[in-house]
Design an enzyme around this catalytic site. Structure first.
Site, mmCIF file in Angstrom:
data_model
loop_
_atom_site.group_PDB
_atom_site.id
_atom_site.type_symbol
_atom_site.label_atom_id
_atom_site.label_comp_id
_atom_site.label_asym_id
_atom_site.label_seq_id
_atom_site.Cartn_x
_atom_site.Cartn_y
_atom_site.Cartn_z
ATOM 1 N N ARG A 174 0.692 -1.319 -0.062
ATOM 2 C CA ARG A 174 -0.263 -0.055 -0.012
ATOM 3 C C ARG A 174 1.005 1.212 -0.080
ATOM 4 O O ARG A 174 2.012 1.042 0.473
ATOM 5 C CB ARG A 174 -0.893 0.065 1.305
ATOM 6 C CG ARG A 174 -0.235 -0.045 2.434
ATOM 7 C CD ARG A 174 -1.326 -0.001 3.701
ATOM 8 N NE ARG A 174 -2.187 1.038 3.709
ATOM 9 C CZ ARG A 174 -1.593 2.013 4.596
ATOM 10 N NH1 ARG A 174 -0.337 2.115 5.276
ATOM 11 N NH2 ARG A 174 -2.311 2.972 4.846
ATOM 12 N N ARG A 178 -3.467 10.564 1.951
ATOM 13 C CA ARG A 178 -4.235 11.072 2.889
ATOM 14 C C ARG A 178 -5.281 12.242 2.116
ATOM 15 O O ARG A 178 -4.498 13.248 1.616
ATOM 16 C CB ARG A 178 -3.710 11.991 4.056
ATOM 17 C CG ARG A 178 -2.760 10.754 4.884
ATOM 18 C CD ARG A 178 -2.112 11.724 5.954
ATOM 19 N NE ARG A 178 -1.485 10.671 6.943
ATOM 20 C CZ ARG A 178 -0.478 11.092 7.579
ATOM 21 N NH1 ARG A 178 -0.138 12.562 7.687
ATOM 22 N NH2 ARG A 178 0.374 10.121 8.175
ATOM 23 N N ARG A 257 20.203 -3.803 3.670
ATOM 24 C CA ARG A 257 20.543 -2.579 3.175
ATOM 25 C C ARG A 257 21.306 -1.858 4.247
ATOM 26 O O ARG A 257 20.802 -2.077 5.500
ATOM 27 C CB ARG A 257 19.275 -1.900 2.604
ATOM 28 C CG ARG A 257 18.771 -2.424 1.347
ATOM 29 C CD ARG A 257 17.720 -1.506 0.528
ATOM 30 N NE ARG A 257 16.673 -1.312 1.354
ATOM 31 C CZ ARG A 257 16.046 -0.086 1.866
ATOM 32 N NH1 ARG A 257 16.669 0.792 1.837
ATOM 33 N NH2 ARG A 257 14.840 -0.108 2.544
ATOM 34 N N ARG A 288 17.937 11.360 1.045
ATOM 35 C CA ARG A 288 17.340 12.585 1.766
ATOM 36 C C ARG A 288 18.564 13.205 2.676
ATOM 37 O O ARG A 288 19.709 12.766 2.615
ATOM 38 C CB ARG A 288 16.447 12.088 3.226
ATOM 39 C CG ARG A 288 16.992 10.713 3.418
ATOM 40 C CD ARG A 288 15.537 10.308 4.413
ATOM 41 N NE ARG A 288 16.189 9.504 5.621
ATOM 42 C CZ ARG A 288 15.393 8.864 6.681
ATOM 43 N NH1 ARG A 288 14.228 9.536 6.708
ATOM 44 N NH2 ARG A 288 15.947 8.389 7.600
ATOM 45 N N GLU A 311 22.062 11.242 3.113
ATOM 46 C CA GLU A 311 22.126 9.583 3.286
ATOM 47 C C GLU A 311 22.144 9.057 1.957
ATOM 48 O O GLU A 311 21.309 9.485 0.940
ATOM 49 C CB GLU A 311 20.618 9.353 4.016
ATOM 50 C CG GLU A 311 20.842 9.666 5.444
ATOM 51 C CD GLU A 311 19.430 8.557 6.095
ATOM 52 O OE1 GLU A 311 19.296 8.911 7.351
ATOM 53 O OE2 GLU A 311 18.637 8.279 5.498
ATOM 54 N N TYR A 359 12.721 -5.442 10.937
ATOM 55 C CA TYR A 359 12.844 -3.870 11.104
ATOM 56 C C TYR A 359 11.903 -3.807 12.328
ATOM 57 O O TYR A 359 10.469 -4.343 12.188
ATOM 58 C CB TYR A 359 12.470 -3.240 9.746
ATOM 59 C CG TYR A 359 12.374 -1.775 10.464
ATOM 60 C CD1 TYR A 359 13.554 -1.115 10.398
ATOM 61 C CD2 TYR A 359 11.255 -0.877 10.806
ATOM 62 C CE1 TYR A 359 13.770 0.097 10.923
ATOM 63 C CE2 TYR A 359 11.425 0.206 11.197
ATOM 64 C CZ TYR A 359 12.649 0.917 11.306
ATOM 65 O OH TYR A 359 12.599 2.020 11.720
ATOM 66 N N ASP A 361 10.710 -0.694 14.821
ATOM 67 C CA ASP A 361 10.917 0.838 15.481
ATOM 68 C C ASP A 361 11.274 0.738 16.930
ATOM 69 O O ASP A 361 11.168 -0.505 17.608
ATOM 70 C CB ASP A 361 9.752 1.389 15.295
ATOM 71 C CG ASP A 361 9.624 2.050 14.163
ATOM 72 O OD1 ASP A 361 10.406 2.558 13.507
ATOM 73 O OD2 ASP A 361 8.400 2.313 13.447
HETATM 74 P P1 FDA Z 1 20.194 -2.138 17.862
HETATM 75 O O1 FDA Z 1 20.854 -2.365 16.485
HETATM 76 O O2 FDA Z 1 19.886 -0.927 18.362
HETATM 77 O O3 FDA Z 1 21.203 -3.076 18.873
HETATM 78 C C1 FDA Z 1 22.081 -3.995 18.677
HETATM 79 C C2 FDA Z 1 23.455 -4.015 19.283
HETATM 80 O O4 FDA Z 1 23.834 -5.360 19.271
HETATM 81 C C3 FDA Z 1 24.414 -3.102 18.751
HETATM 82 O O5 FDA Z 1 24.745 -2.013 19.533
HETATM 83 C C4 FDA Z 1 25.506 -3.928 18.234
HETATM 84 O O6 FDA Z 1 26.701 -3.204 18.423
HETATM 85 C C5 FDA Z 1 25.242 -5.214 19.173
HETATM 86 N N1 FDA Z 1 26.163 -6.207 18.838
HETATM 87 C C6 FDA Z 1 25.815 -6.997 17.336
HETATM 88 N N2 FDA Z 1 26.550 -8.023 17.499
HETATM 89 C C7 FDA Z 1 27.198 -7.942 18.529
HETATM 90 C C8 FDA Z 1 28.576 -9.020 18.814
HETATM 91 N N3 FDA Z 1 28.846 -9.884 18.144
HETATM 92 N N4 FDA Z 1 29.142 -8.753 20.253
HETATM 93 C C9 FDA Z 1 28.530 -7.836 20.956
HETATM 94 N N5 FDA Z 1 27.443 -6.914 20.604
HETATM 95 C C10 FDA Z 1 26.717 -7.121 19.361
HETATM 96 N N6 FDA Z 1 13.068 3.576 15.244
HETATM 97 C C11 FDA Z 1 12.094 4.374 15.537
HETATM 98 O O7 FDA Z 1 11.304 4.093 16.419
HETATM 99 N N7 FDA Z 1 12.183 5.814 14.897
HETATM 100 C C12 FDA Z 1 13.004 5.952 13.971
HETATM 101 O O8 FDA Z 1 12.971 7.295 13.486
HETATM 102 C C13 FDA Z 1 13.924 4.990 13.620
HETATM 103 N N8 FDA Z 1 14.796 5.583 12.807
HETATM 104 C C14 FDA Z 1 15.769 4.519 12.256
HETATM 105 C C15 FDA Z 1 16.499 5.018 11.255
HETATM 106 C C16 FDA Z 1 17.723 3.980 10.876
HETATM 107 C C17 FDA Z 1 18.636 4.503 9.861
HETATM 108 C C18 FDA Z 1 17.552 2.658 11.353
HETATM 109 C C19 FDA Z 1 18.635 1.614 11.011
HETATM 110 C C20 FDA Z 1 16.715 2.542 12.262
HETATM 111 C C21 FDA Z 1 15.733 3.240 12.780
HETATM 112 N N9 FDA Z 1 14.843 3.095 13.927
HETATM 113 C C22 FDA Z 1 14.069 3.909 14.057
HETATM 114 C C23 FDA Z 1 14.917 1.586 14.595
HETATM 115 C C24 FDA Z 1 15.864 1.658 15.866
HETATM 116 O O9 FDA Z 1 16.992 2.035 15.390
HETATM 117 C C25 FDA Z 1 15.725 0.172 16.339
HETATM 118 O O10 FDA Z 1 14.354 0.085 16.777
HETATM 119 C C26 FDA Z 1 16.718 -0.194 17.392
HETATM 120 O O11 FDA Z 1 17.885 -0.184 17.052
HETATM 121 C C27 FDA Z 1 16.208 -1.531 17.751
HETATM 122 O O12 FDA Z 1 16.921 -2.026 18.794
HETATM 123 P P2 FDA Z 1 17.777 -3.490 19.073
HETATM 124 O O13 FDA Z 1 18.394 -3.458 20.324
HETATM 125 O O14 FDA Z 1 17.158 -4.388 18.548
HETATM 126 O O15 FDA Z 1 19.082 -3.145 17.902
#
Ligand code: FDA
Length: 388
Positions: A174, A178, A257, A288, A311, A359, A361
């Site tokens: 979708r 709006r 990606r 952006r 970006e 993905y 949030d």
């Molecule tokens: P996250 O990736 O934050 O944490 C995982 C951690 O594990 C990292 O710190 C990494 O270093 C660690 N790790 C990995 N492998 C490891 C290893 N072998 N040993 C030790 N540590 C290790 N959400 C939202 O609500 N609003 C928004 O505007 C955005 N915007 C956004 C932009 C972009 C570009 C991205 C990619 C993502 C967002 N998000 C977002 C999503 C948000 O970043 C996401 O919800 C959180 O990162 C999720 O948290 P996690 O703890 O799952 O992963």
């Protein structure tokens, strides 16, 4: 003595650690391979200007989940920031997501909602009921060719480095339009940014006498004591790193990606008048431009300098930061195989966006961490599992 190890200090890992420490008195060790806490939500002040820059792309907090909102407010207050996005197309700026303002500006018209709906319906009927065979046809089918080609086609081609004619229709089911002038980006009940910034919020979550944090510590580095070979099977582990890495890519690498960020300090007080400007056309190589000062209009930032970040989206290669799952049919097959392996790992709990290849949030990562504590981890520490 550590009761449980949490691999990854993003919102998922921090929420699990904080709840287990506070609610169940568990002694938690968090390790992260990065030199800072907080995963992708981390931010820090740009040194020359003091402007808070979200290191891994803009992070806007929004949720309609009452439990998550109540939980996050224990660690931070939120500003009343409301996110809005604009897009540049052929040298003209339009409001996003596509709304009545976008439609009337684009068609040089003054349609009311019903007239605009009739127009889009007519334009979207171009394929005459034929099933869309690719993303290009799907876009036309959803919102008509003029709006699709102006606002979606070029942006999508840049995001995927692929002509939308060569992308499957299933990528978009979708495209929101709006038929009001509401251009608020999120529809959630609660929205805002942490008053003292993300780093302060994230640090408060880990600030507990039962929580020890070890940064710059990779779970697969066998030269440090808290590694996979040394602890799995001996102590419970919550793993939020990439699931394919955990199993040594035995079922193949999952595709992601990534984004390249190009940051500049400009000698002007305001570059674009808003936090996020999309670039819809393929002649701009970036998707952006972010301008971080606009996320905190309440702060006393310098008036003669600003920080902008361009970006560029591309497929991740080995060593790149994984940001968005590509989720091809092959990826889904591999994920099914990894899920089988996960279920065989005793006392290892996979969570977060990397650990589950989806993905999420921030509010979703926090919400799913709270559920994991209730349903799976509480029983390890004397709590009763809640009915799912
Ligand atoms: P996250 O990736 O934050 O944490 C995982 C951690 O594990 C990292 O710190 C990494 O270093 C660690 N790790 C990995 N492998 C490891 C290893 N072998 N040993 C030790 N540590 C290790 N959400 C939202 O609500 N609003 C928004 O505007 C955005 N915007 C956004 C932009 C972009 C570009 C991205 C990619 C993502 C967002 N998000 C977002 C999503 C948000 O970043 C996401 O919800 C959180 O990162 C999720 O948290 P996690 O703890 O799952 O992963």
């Amino acid at each position: 003595m550590t009761d449980i190890v949490v691999v990854g200090s993003g919102f998922f890992g921090l929420t699990v650690a904080e709840r287990l420490a506070e609610q169940y008195g568990a002694k938690v060790m968090i390790i992260d391979r990065r030199p800072h806490l907080g995963g992708n939500a981390y931010s820090e002040p740009e040194p020359e200007t003091g402007i808070e820059v979200h290191t891994y792309g803009t992070h806007l907090f929004h949720t309609s989940n009452e439990r998550v909102w109540e939980y996050v407010n224990r660690f931070t207050d939120f500003t009343p920031y409301v996110h809005r996005v604009y897009t540049t197309h052929k040298g003209e700026v339009f409001p996003m997501p596509i709304n009545l303002g976008t439609i009337n500006q684009f068609f040089r018209s003054a349609y009311g909602p019903e007239q605009a709906k009739a127009l889009i319906r007519e334009q979207a009927a171009e394929l005459g009921g034929k099933e869309p065979e690719n993303l290009d046809e799907q876009g036309v089918n959803l919102i008509g060719r003029p709006l699709y080609e102006a606002f979606i086609k070029g942006y999508t081609a840049k995001q995927w480095q692929t002509d939308p004619k060569d992308l499957p229709a299933s990528i978009i089911s979708r495209l929101p339009v709006r038929y009001t002038y509401d251009n608020r980006y999120f529809n959630d009940t609660y929205e805002g940014l942490p008053v003292d910034g993300y780093a302060a919020w994230l640090e408060r979550m880990a600030d507990h006498p039962n929580i020890e944090v070890r940064l710059s510590t990779d779970f697969f580095d066998t030269t440090q004591p808290i590694n996979k070979d040394a602890i799995v099977g001996k102590i419970p582990v919550v793993y939020t790193g990439p699931v394919d890495r955990y199993f040594d890519y035995s079922q193949g690498a999952l595709s992601w990606r990534t984004i390249d960020f190009e940051q500049e300090v400009l000698p002007i007080g305001d570059f674009q008048g808003t936090g996020v400007m999309n670039y819809a056309d393929e002649d701009a190589p970036y998707t952006r431009i972010l301008e971080f000062r606009h996320l905190h209009p309440e702060r006393d930032y310098p008036t003669d300098k600003t920080v902008v970040v361009k970006e560029y989206s591309r497929f991740a290669e080995e060593g790149d930061e994984p940001y968005y799952p590509v989720n091809t049919p092959e990826d889904r097959e591999k994920l099914t195989a990894y899920r089988e392996l996960m279920s065989g790992e005793k006392d290892v709990f996979f969570g977060g966006r990397l650990g589950t290849y989806q993905y999420l949030d921030m509010h979703m990562a926090i919400g799913s961490a709270l559920s994991m504590v209730d349903n799976k981890l509480a029983p390890l520490f004397g709590g009763a599992a809640e009915e799912p």
